[in-house]
Enzyme design. Structure first.
Site, PDB file in Angstrom:
ATOM      1  N   ASP A  48       0.846  -1.201   0.000  1.00 16.13           N
ATOM      2  CA  ASP A  48       0.000   0.000   0.000  1.00 16.13           C
ATOM      3  C   ASP A  48       0.881   1.252   0.000  1.00 16.13           C
ATOM      4  OD1 ASP A  48      -2.210   1.640   0.245  1.00 16.13           O
ATOM      5  OD2 ASP A  48      -2.779   0.985   2.249  1.00 16.13           O
ATOM      6  N   VAL A 136       1.282  -7.741   6.726  1.00 16.20           N
ATOM      7  CA  VAL A 136       0.804  -7.276   8.035  1.00 16.20           C
ATOM      8  C   VAL A 136      -0.441  -8.044   8.482  1.00 16.20           C
ATOM      9  CG1 VAL A 136      -0.194  -5.263   9.201  1.00 16.20           C
ATOM     10  CG2 VAL A 136       1.708  -4.953   7.659  1.00 16.20           C
TER      11      VAL A 136
END
Ligand code: AR6
Length: 192
Positions: A48, A136
């Site tokens: 991201d 994550v």
């Protein structure tokens, strides 16, 4: 890692192809790059962060303006691609791994299929995916590899799509896991 792109196996699913690439997704020449976002579309680290850094600040402005409510897990939204060579960024939200008992597999499948739906609606011929949820969000890489490849292959078959889909794996471990899963799935399946 270096910006070098390594391509491994490629399989045909009806009129489409799925190929595995090791490299940086921001460097791919494709119509749409898929981002592994969070449900607030707030930006973050990992892929991201890399996509927003490479695309520039207009993308965050666009998501804030068009999707102020964010994007629920398993859904996808689309924006322009700013400074990237792609035409679009498709932002999707994979599940956070919670042991496999919280519908993670279905949510991961939805993230892939809703991204592909947007790509088709926007007349994309090529789409690059990262290994959604495997950083994550903690989805075990071997399980994610199987579920992701199967989800994309199912969509392509069900929609009789003509798309060039690449999975862009950043590190050796992910690349190895996706290569094993693709080999296993292509042996098991009689029609791709
Ligand atoms: N190109 C391709 N893959 C990459 C790149 C890159 N440039 N950079 C990292 N990866 P993650 P998630 C790989 O954590 O698990 C963010 O903060 C990475 O090695 O990016 O879905 C969001 O804002 C890993 O294999 O995504 C969310 O809050 C894979 O991309 C949260 O992380 C996915 O790792 C989403 O977590």
């Amino acid at each position: 890692m270096s910006g070098k792109t390594v391509i491994s196996m490629k399989i045909q699913v009806y009129n489409s192809t799925i190929q595995l690439v090791q490299g940086d997704i921001t460097k791919q020449s494709v119509d749409a790059i898929v981002n592994a976002a969070n449900s607030a579309l707030a930006g973050g680290g990992g892929v991201d962060g890399a996509i927003h850094d490479a695309a520039g600040p207009l993308i965050m402005e666009e998501t804030a303006q068009k999707y102020p409510e964010g994007c629920p897990t398993g859904e996808a939204v689309i924006t322009a691609a700013g400074d990237l060579t792609a035409k679009f960024i498709i932002h999707t939200v994979g599940p956070v791994w919670g042991g496999g008992v919280r519908g993670e597999a279905d949510l991961l499948k939805n993230a892939y299929s809703n991204s592909l739906k947007l790509a088709v609606e926007h007349h994309c011929e090529s789409v690059a995916f990262p290994a959604i949820s495997t950083g994550v969000y903690g989805y075990p890489i071997d399980l994610a590899a199987k579920q992701s490849l199967r989800s994309v292959a199912d969509f392509l078959r069900e929609h009789e799509s003509s798309l060039r889909v690449s999975f862009v794996l950043f590190d050796n471990g992910s690349f190895g896991a996706y290569s094993n899963a693709l080999e296993e799935l292509s042996k098991m399946s009689t029609d791709w």
